[in-house]
Design a protein around this motif. Sequence first.
Motif, short mmCIF file in Angstrom:
data_model
loop_
_atom_site.label_atom_id
_atom_site.label_comp_id
_atom_site.label_asym_id
_atom_site.label_seq_id
_atom_site.Cartn_x
_atom_site.Cartn_y
_atom_site.Cartn_z
N VAL A 180 0.75 -1.15 -0.01
CA VAL A 180 0.10 -0.09 -0.04
C VAL A 180 0.96 1.27 -0.10
N ILE A 181 2.03 1.07 0.73
CA ILE A 181 2.92 2.51 0.78
C ILE A 181 3.62 2.58 -0.42
N LEU A 182 3.80 1.54 -1.14
CA LEU A 182 4.33 1.56 -2.55
C LEU A 182 3.54 1.88 -3.67
N GLY A 183 2.11 2.05 -3.25
CA GLY A 183 1.12 2.12 -4.24
C GLY A 183 0.79 0.96 -5.45
N LEU A 184 0.87 -0.37 -4.63
CA LEU A 184 1.01 -1.41 -5.61
C LEU A 184 -0.41 -2.26 -5.33
N GLY A 185 -1.22 -1.65 -4.15
CA GLY A 185 -2.45 -2.33 -4.12
C GLY A 185 -2.61 -3.49 -3.16
N TYR A 186 -3.73 -4.21 -3.29
CA TYR A 186 -4.01 -5.21 -2.38
C TYR A 186 -4.43 -6.67 -2.99
N PRO A 187 -3.96 -7.65 -2.69
CA PRO A 187 -3.19 -7.93 -1.82
C PRO A 187 -1.82 -7.89 -2.28
N GLY A 188 -1.04 -7.31 -1.42
CA GLY A 188 0.46 -6.97 -1.67
C GLY A 188 1.64 -7.85 -1.78
N GLY A 189 1.65 -8.98 -0.78
CA GLY A 189 2.73 -9.98 -0.77
C GLY A 189 3.25 -10.55 -2.21
N PRO A 190 2.04 -11.06 -3.10
CA PRO A 190 2.46 -11.39 -4.57
C PRO A 190 3.02 -10.04 -5.45
N LYS A 191 2.35 -9.02 -5.31
CA LYS A 191 2.78 -7.95 -5.99
C LYS A 191 4.09 -7.51 -5.73
N MET A 192 4.59 -7.50 -4.52
CA MET A 192 5.82 -7.34 -4.00
C MET A 192 6.78 -8.19 -4.64
N ASP A 193 6.44 -9.46 -4.45
CA ASP A 193 7.35 -10.43 -4.88
C ASP A 193 7.61 -10.39 -6.46
N ALA A 226 9.94 2.02 9.01
CA ALA A 226 11.22 2.18 8.16
C ALA A 226 10.89 2.43 6.74
N LEU A 227 9.99 1.68 6.12
CA LEU A 227 9.59 1.86 4.82
C LEU A 227 8.94 3.18 4.71
N LEU A 228 7.89 3.24 5.56
CA LEU A 228 6.89 4.39 5.43
C LEU A 228 7.88 5.69 5.44
N TYR A 229 8.68 5.88 6.33
CA TYR A 229 9.46 7.09 6.78
C TYR A 229 10.43 7.28 5.36
N THR A 230 10.93 6.03 4.87
CA THR A 230 11.67 6.15 3.72
C THR A 230 11.11 6.61 2.35
N VAL A 231 9.77 6.62 2.33
CA VAL A 231 9.08 7.05 1.17
C VAL A 231 8.32 8.31 1.40
N ARG A 232 7.93 8.44 2.67
CA ARG A 232 7.01 9.85 2.84
C ARG A 232 7.98 10.85 3.38
N GLY A 233 9.03 10.65 3.93
CA GLY A 233 9.76 11.62 4.97
C GLY A 233 9.25 11.34 6.19
N HIS A 234 9.81 12.07 7.23
CA HIS A 234 9.20 12.25 8.73
C HIS A 234 7.95 12.94 8.70
N PRO A 235 7.17 12.52 9.60
CA PRO A 235 5.86 12.99 9.61
C PRO A 235 5.62 14.34 10.55
N VAL A 236 4.95 15.26 10.19
CA VAL A 236 4.65 16.43 10.96
C VAL A 236 3.35 16.16 11.66
#
Length: 358
Positions: A180-193, A226-236
Amino acid sequence: MTLILGIETSCDETAASVVADGEHVRSHIVASQFELHEKYQGVVPEIASRAHLERILPIVESALEQAGVEAHELDAIAVGNRPGLIGSLIVGVSAAKALSWSLDIPLIGIDHVQAHLHAWKLTDKSPASGLEFSQPKSSLGLVISGGHTSLYTFTDPTALTRIGRTIDDAIGEAFDKAAVILGLGYPGGPKMDQLAPQGDPDAYDLPRSMLDKSSLDFSFSGLKTALLYTVRGHPVGRGRAATFERDITAFSSQQVADLAASFRKASVETIIAKLGRALEHLSENGERPERLVLGGGVSANALLRQRIRELADERALQVCLPEMVYCVDNAAMIAGLAYDHFLAERFDTLGLPAVSTS
Ligand code: KG4
Ligand code: ZN
């Protein structure tokens, strides 16, 4: 020959299957509810149970038809009755009770997690897994799915001893959230793989959470954050009101593939390291297993399968991986494991409950 009809409705798949003698899959029907839950990027329990109700009878009929088996030829009805979404489980359990009662054959309630550790024995090819594999052996089992990341020792899969579990997210859940963070959709496991081989697994340095040295537990929420912050930067700001510096649209398609590859490598390496640690602990106690058994949706992961085979080779262990179709939720694993109960005449009454927890 013993023919068992299995029913599985613990989450968002309505499944039925006929299995002969615990291993030979005669039919295997899985109706995914993917399209119903996709827009919510996760399973909605109320929608899932309604969909099971609409689908269960046609799915059972298809399983019998595909197997070329008449209902009166069945020897038992098996159903996954725990753990899972309670409303979904109740649909499968009710259907199984009605069939058992009307056909006057035994009812067998099956633990879904135990069934994942039986899945490696299933095949629709003949002969099945072969005598050497069929013999029970001391095993280290790992169930990795959307709901579980648990390590077990066992000889009989109906009697598992849990030696480790996730303290936060399950690994499949972490894959799904990462997608979801990478914008690949659901279900994510197979898409990431699928995307990961196009990326550089060393492009991003993501953490491997090992907890303290003696722990056999897992933690995946740090990796996900860690992935979320790498993609979006630190939250405000904090919580739901937080805003971020950017989102995935700021990354090129090559960078997205690099992120998927780096995430897959970090999560698989965590699993492999924990398995290595578990093997060391067990050997120190004189309980070194002979076999490594995997099950659950994430055991379909290509990198994980490769690394598991390497680990088993290094440690001279027999490795038992399910065929790809039997990694994710299915009813063949329910019918297959039920054969062990059938042989031991461990049957349930029509009072069999649906239970949401393990
Ligand atoms: O066993 P399963 O069908 O359902 C549960 O019992 O939870 O597992 C589903 C999970 C999902 O989180 C899905 O994203 C993950 O397994 N999954 C994968 C792969 N295929 C399915 N994760 C990583 N790589 C895959 N190839
Ligand atoms: Zn499962």
